[in-house]
Design a protein around this motif. Structure first.
Motif, PDB file in Angstrom:
ATOM      1  N   ARG A   1      -7.493   0.402   4.409  1.00 59.81           N
ATOM      2  CA  ARG A   1      -7.345  -1.087   3.962  1.00 59.81           C
ATOM      3  C   ARG A   1      -8.115  -2.346   4.399  1.00 59.81           C
ATOM      4  NH1 ARG A   1      -6.705   2.380   1.061  1.00 59.81           N
ATOM      5  NH2 ARG A   1      -4.873   2.674  -0.425  1.00 59.81           N
TER       6      ARG A   1
ATOM      7  N   ARG B   1      -1.036  -5.007   1.499  1.00 61.08           N
ATOM      8  CA  ARG B   1      -0.857  -6.392   0.582  1.00 61.08           C
ATOM      9  C   ARG B   1       0.216  -7.585   0.656  1.00 61.08           C
ATOM     10  NH1 ARG B   1      -1.426  -3.108  -5.667  1.00 61.08           N
ATOM     11  NH2 ARG B   1      -3.808  -2.987  -5.084  1.00 61.08           N
TER      12      ARG B   1
ATOM     13  N   THR C   1      -1.460   0.661   0.890  1.00 56.30           N
ATOM     14  CA  THR C   1      -1.647  -0.477   0.257  1.00 56.30           C
ATOM     15  C   THR C   1      -0.390  -1.527  -0.176  1.00 56.30           C
ATOM     16  OG1 THR C   1      -2.766   1.187  -1.592  1.00 56.30           O
ATOM     17  CG2 THR C   1      -1.730  -1.539  -2.349  1.00 56.30           C
ATOM     18  N   GLU C   2       0.730  -1.480  -0.087  1.00 57.53           N
ATOM     19  CA  GLU C   2       1.829  -2.006   0.469  1.00 57.53           C
ATOM     20  C   GLU C   2       2.051  -3.072   1.325  1.00 57.53           C
ATOM     21  OE1 GLU C   2       5.380  -0.005  -2.035  1.00 57.53           O
ATOM     22  OE2 GLU C   2       5.055   1.004  -0.377  1.00 57.53           O
TER      23      GLU C   2
END
Length: 101
Positions: A33, A62, A58-59
């Motif tokens: 990411r 983000r 992703t968590e």
């Protein structure tokens, strides 16, 4: 006689990381990411495994790209409370796949 340096502290659980204990570098932003070459932190392997068993890449990217943010996640906070009571060299005796999220 030369005194050995103090072992580094795991920023997640706050326990020392002895040289003979499994340790792992955690990319604060996952490599997949955009975190390749970004900041990393040295953790106990068990702490690192718990992060990745709890949060997706992703968590992590983000909302959990700092140690402070990781410590606020409810499941990780519960884990930290539990692991903080274990000796620095503690290793999980339960092998197997990741737990459900």
């Amino acid at each position: 006689m030369t005194q050995e340096p103090d072992p580094p502290l795991c920023p997640l659980c706050g326990r020392p990381i002895p040289a003979d204990v499994a340790q792992s570098l955690h990319h604060l932003v996952p490599k997949l990411r955009g975190g390749k070459g970004g900041p990393t932190v040295l953790l106990h392997a068990i702490c690192h495994a718990e992060i990745h068993a709890t949060l997706s890449a992703t968590e992590l990217a983000r909302g959990y790209a700092t140690v402070e943010a990781l410590r606020t996640h409810p499941r990780l906070a519960k884990f930290i409370d539990w692991i903080a009571k274990r000796p620095p060299g503690f290793r999980s005796r339960v092998p197997g796949p990741r737990r459900g999220r």
